[in-house]
Enzyme design. Sequence first.
Site, PDB file in Angstrom:
ATOM      1  N   GLY A  47      16.471   0.916  24.285  1.00  0.00           N
ATOM      2  CA  GLY A  47      16.748   1.828  25.388  1.00  0.00           C
ATOM      3  C   GLY A  47      17.429   3.118  24.998  1.00  0.00           C
ATOM      4  O   GLY A  47      18.051   3.768  25.850  1.00  0.00           O
ATOM      5  N   LYS A 177      20.367  -2.716  29.632  1.00  0.00           N
ATOM      6  CA  LYS A 177      19.414  -3.492  30.441  1.00  0.00           C
ATOM      7  C   LYS A 177      20.101  -4.684  31.117  1.00  0.00           C
ATOM      8  O   LYS A 177      19.503  -5.757  31.270  1.00  0.00           O
ATOM      9  CB  LYS A 177      18.232  -3.951  29.598  1.00  0.00           C
ATOM     10  CG  LYS A 177      17.492  -2.803  28.902  1.00  0.00           C
ATOM     11  CD  LYS A 177      16.254  -3.243  28.183  1.00  0.00           C
ATOM     12  CE  LYS A 177      15.581  -2.055  27.487  1.00  0.00           C
ATOM     13  NZ  LYS A 177      14.331  -2.423  26.795  1.00  0.00           N
ATOM     14  N   GLY A 479       3.505  16.101 -25.984  1.00  0.00           N
ATOM     15  CA  GLY A 479       2.064  15.938 -25.810  1.00  0.00           C
ATOM     16  C   GLY A 479       1.706  14.467 -25.779  1.00  0.00           C
ATOM     17  O   GLY A 479       2.553  13.587 -25.988  1.00  0.00           O
ATOM     18  N   ALA A 483      -1.943  13.267 -29.993  1.00  0.00           N
ATOM     19  CA  ALA A 483      -2.246  14.695 -29.874  1.00  0.00           C
ATOM     20  C   ALA A 483      -2.053  15.421 -31.200  1.00  0.00           C
ATOM     21  O   ALA A 483      -2.668  16.467 -31.438  1.00  0.00           O
ATOM     22  CB  ALA A 483      -1.354  15.325 -28.806  1.00  0.00           C
ATOM     23  N   SER A 553       7.685  12.550 -24.518  1.00  0.00           N
ATOM     24  CA  SER A 553       8.553  13.093 -23.447  1.00  0.00           C
ATOM     25  C   SER A 553       7.724  13.474 -22.226  1.00  0.00           C
ATOM     26  O   SER A 553       7.540  14.654 -21.925  1.00  0.00           O
ATOM     27  CB  SER A 553       9.366  14.292 -23.953  1.00  0.00           C
ATOM     28  OG  SER A 553       8.571  15.255 -24.597  1.00  0.00           O
TER      29      SER A 553
END
Length: 640
Positions: A47, A177, A479, A483, A553
């Site tokens: 409510g 209520k 990378g 890589a 990283s």
Amino acid sequence: MASQSVAPAAPSYQADRLIADDIHAYLARHQNKSLLRFITCGSVDDGKSTLIGRLLYDSKMIFEDQLAALEQDSRTVGTQGDAIDFALLVDGLAAEREQGITIDVAYRFFATERRKFIVADTPGHEQYTRNMVTGASTADLAVILIDARKGVLTQTKRHSYLAHLIGIRHLVLAVNKMDLVDYDQSVFDAIVADYQAFATTIGIDGFTAIPISGFRGDNITAASDQTPWYSGPPLITHLEAVPIDAEADQARPLRLPVQWVNRPNLDFRGFAGQIAAGVVRPGDPVRILPSGKTTTIARIVTLDGDLGEAVAGQSVTVTLADEVDCSRGDVIAAAGDPPQVADQFEATIVWMAEEDMLPGRAYWLKLGTQTVSATVQAPKYQVNVNTLEQLAAKTLDLNAIGVANLSTDKPLVFEPYADSRALGGFILIDKLSNATVAAGMLHFSLRRSQNIHWQPTDVSRETLAALKNQKPVVLWFTGLSGAGKSTIANMVEKKLVRMNRHTFLLDGDNVRHGLNKDLGFTDADRVENIRRVGEVARLMTDAGLIVVTAFISPFRAEREMVRQMMQPGEFIEVHIDTPLAEAERRDVKGLYAKARAGQLANFTGIDSPYEPPEDPEIRIDTTSMTPEEAADLIIARIIP
């Protein structure tokens, strides 16, 4: 006959004057009223919307066209008789929230003859816990609604715990209520007793229980004939009389966080901010923190002239009797009773982001006007808000609440949150997205933060670099796996040594055999891996070395964290840019194949993300140049 235009009648000067007088009188009546901020919370369908709609209606804060539409809508949904469904007034605005207009918290304003109010309306669903925390952060009081037919629910306990955690000192238990249980006193008494038993377990000292019917208006603005057994005040009467925390703040020692240094000309230097606690007068002795310098207040300056006194809640500019260093983020405090200064703390953290907290990652911590970089450790425990059980946890996810230690890169002026919201409550901000990811409450400083001090040394980093005849720098290779980072980094170091440069190579695989052998490959472990390597690299630059690192990283935030550790210009990010397909093709270790087969978890590029640099100092495309060419390019960048 030709038509004639009729000029509009000139507005009545007398009527305009009366309207202006009415507006002025209205503003004058409300200008000096105190303001109570409160929040309504509870489970779904308890409510809240009906109660807020009733408060707006009874305080005459609904325009005539809104009221007409509300009456029409009430008939449309089938409200009994001529009764108004007040929930429709708020639910219409809730629909706007779902469209993203005010999705966090919706605020409503209303006023009575004695006080002004701002009520925060938050969703009742469990997944919106962060919304409830947002609304409660500035509230003086919480109205906890309970459906008289359902009694104390899990969400009732959750919101009560959060309200108590946030530091709300005044609680109203609104048993709503009551009309649906025939205003039965035994129902009300049983709910109050049940809630009292729970409240005691979480440290709630007291609360005010009121039987109400938001729909019928019982005990909202006036005592109800339906509850002759209830002798307490109606809800609005209680809200008008409850003490406001800002009034209590005036009795505390002075705390003035500096928001802005006001320097319009060479003859004036003032420090502007809102007084968080206490009273300040010209001549008062004060201490500037974190430096600890002492002086006295010379003037209290406002747009309307100097003041002889200013109190908590007022925004002022003060000038100091002496030329002491004071800037934004500093705190002007009572000289004889200053707050604490530390850089390590225990805190409760409410996590508000979709992505889990990463222990070890650096976030911006904003406390009042102070902003520092902070690192959060793994939680000591997470709180199950439904059972109050303390659970083991390695991180915090959305809406989770936990207790953890954190450290900052600079000393923080603070007070425990239980004593001061202004100097004890903070937020954490993601450094890349600038999104608020958490709210927190400081408990206390860790003892080691007071026992550990920076030891000055006589040989400077500049002296050590001059002995080596070089400028210290960190070449940070990042990378994908495969890589070519280690290959190129090794070649760069060999070429630098031939040039009589003093270097050290930190390789990702090698470091994990010693310094970081206790770390795995989860996101949290990757963050800690880079944090440790960054600290080592920083120490090596202090020794005057050229540091070459080769680490995947994967996260931008950690690479940026390491950059912030270094002196300006000493961090050079080198992106070894190789497409994933090419890195897989070169994979002599067979790691990608294992990851594809599900035999290797948390592998970057497969089931763990890689965030490529957006603006690296050097980018190496290994598909178009050889490792030796790449090494020569990198060396030319750092050796003129």
